[in-house]
Design an enzyme around this catalytic site. Sequence first.
Site, PDB file in Angstrom:
ATOM      1  N   GLY A 171       0.911  -1.304  -0.327  1.00  0.00           N
ATOM      2  CA  GLY A 171       0.176  -0.103  -0.080  1.00  0.00           C
ATOM      3  C   GLY A 171       0.887   1.318  -0.043  1.00  0.00           C
ATOM      4  N   SER A 172       0.331   2.383   0.707  1.00  0.00           N
ATOM      5  CA  SER A 172       1.062   3.923   0.529  1.00  0.00           C
ATOM      6  C   SER A 172       2.036   3.427   1.584  1.00  0.00           C
ATOM      7  CB  SER A 172       0.331   5.280   1.047  1.00  0.00           C
ATOM      8  OG  SER A 172      -0.979   4.356   1.490  1.00  0.00           O
ATOM      9  N   VAL A 227       0.652   5.010   4.906  1.00  0.00           N
ATOM     10  CA  VAL A 227       0.780   4.183   5.936  1.00  0.00           C
ATOM     11  C   VAL A 227       1.210   2.583   6.590  1.00  0.00           C
ATOM     12  CG1 VAL A 227      -1.659   1.904   6.356  1.00  0.00           C
ATOM     13  CG2 VAL A 227      -1.924   4.176   4.883  1.00  0.00           C
ATOM     14  N   GLY A 228       2.445   2.680   5.263  1.00  0.00           N
ATOM     15  CA  GLY A 228       3.751   1.865   5.023  1.00  0.00           C
ATOM     16  C   GLY A 228       4.296   2.215   6.511  1.00  0.00           C
ATOM     17  N   GLU A 284       5.544  -3.406   1.191  1.00  0.00           N
ATOM     18  CA  GLU A 284       5.936  -2.915  -0.686  1.00  0.00           C
ATOM     19  C   GLU A 284       4.927  -2.195  -1.180  1.00  0.00           C
ATOM     20  OE1 GLU A 284       6.613  -4.593  -3.240  1.00  0.00           O
ATOM     21  OE2 GLU A 284       7.601  -6.342  -1.521  1.00  0.00           O
ATOM     22  N   CYS A 322       1.739   0.557  -8.978  1.00  0.00           N
ATOM     23  CA  CYS A 322       2.737   0.775  -8.005  1.00  0.00           C
ATOM     24  C   CYS A 322       3.459   1.115  -9.249  1.00  0.00           C
ATOM     25  CB  CYS A 322       2.807  -0.163  -6.807  1.00  0.00           C
ATOM     26  SG  CYS A 322       3.008  -1.936  -7.839  1.00  0.00           S
TER      27      CYS A 322
END
Length: 471
Positions: free
Chosen positions: A204-205, A208-209, A226, A260
Amino acid sequence: PPDPSSPGDAADANHGDLSYPRVVKGVRRAFATGRTLSYEYRMQQLKNLLAMMEECEEDIIEALRLDLRRNKHETIFVEVDATKNELLHTLAELKEWMKPEKPRKTMASLLDTLTIYKDPLGVVLVMGAWNYPVFLTVSPLIGAIAAGNAAIIKPSEIAAATAEFFARKVPKYLDPECYRVVLGGIPETTLLLKERFDYIFYTGSTMVGRIVREAANKHLTPVTLELGGKSPTYLSATADIEVATRRIMWGKCMNVGQTCVAPDYLLCTPEVRDLFVAAAKKVLLDFCGADPKASTDLARIVSDRQFQRLTQYLKCGKIVIGGETDAAERFIAPTVLVDVKADDPVMQDEIFGPILPIYTVRDASEAIEFINSREKPLALYVFTNDEQEYKLFIKHTSSGGICVNDCMIHVAVEGLPFGGVGESGMGAYHGKKSFDTFSHHKSALIKDLGAIGEAAGSLRYPPYHDKKMAF
Ligand code: NAD
């Protein structure tokens, strides 16, 4: 709350279910039985997953139509076939990957048995993203199962139909005690992340990572992140502009740029820009006709929020191709922008939509300088017929991966580990790298208690004195 261990109505049981400690405990108990350890069990679960992909192809196509208005063929290509390839590769190689390794011995360990065992980590959490919601959720799960783990699977709530698909189907195909689907949005995920896992695999982004990593830190849980970022594309005057343009625009049109590793922006000289724009007009006409909105091959933007964000970018620079939007349908035509500035929002944020800004540079060296002045990207694309030129990019830039003369296809090669670097992520997966990601490589040294070994090792015992130590 409903009993989370009843797989029959998993979709209902998991919706907003606040009993995550109970869910995780149940999966941990199932892992502790040891049944995920055997080769046969892992193969059976992977075969079941393959059966799910084969038997539920129509459900997957329908879920992606609902979530992203994705064309059926694109879904088969990027979700179903890509996942099946990963499964088939893993099924073929698993026996080999599971074999303990025998490292080279040194003088000191000549009499010992040295082995590296591949242990599962335990209960892992797989958090998927919405843009390729099947592939990005199932392919880490393949690695987790192959390495003998139990797993909790948290699909993205933004691809709601696909998340429902997982909740309905996964318990029917996989061991429901060892593999649990948990649904929910930010509040539920926040609660879920309080639990202790043995590994967290997040897609995800970048924003949020950071949240995921912070939550993982509380339990010292290792993570793979990722993430995303802006993947630059350099187009050299030496390239076949027509072929390069087709490949670049394919990268931007696939899932309407919500990828992505989509080519985010183009770097080239002003002369190449003009050639590219002329070629891109022709390519887009071939791809989606004179009225792109009527094309059934273009997906839609996933949400109103993303649509609003993307339409702001159309105010940057000058639109030379596309620019049409329809809020009711969340449609944005493939668009090319020129005359953008480095500090324009479209050149700052990850675009994640069908908009391609062109930023002009003098030459390859200036392009490299520009790339290196920014965060490390997930992918870098170089289109050139000059070997020296692409080698410059390979040597002087850092990115998750690099692909020369094409876009995105490097991600589908099982033998090439896929992952980011710096802001675009940490860790990598696909093929054997997935298996290794979800394994603990446990070193073992086995000695016997016999006299020869004891005599050989006796030098280490005190009392120490110079003569003995010099031996
Ligand atoms: P998303 O919104 O689907 O979020 C991914 C996961 O994070 C979901 O499970 C979601 O529930 C959870 N989540 C969202 N906000 C949260 C919060 N505040 N706290 C806890 N959990 C939260 O996906 P996204 O982030 O919009 O995805 C787009 C981004 O993902 C882009 O930056 C893209 O580049 C990146 N991406 C990376 C890869 C890769 O393989 N590297 C693949 C796809 C997408």
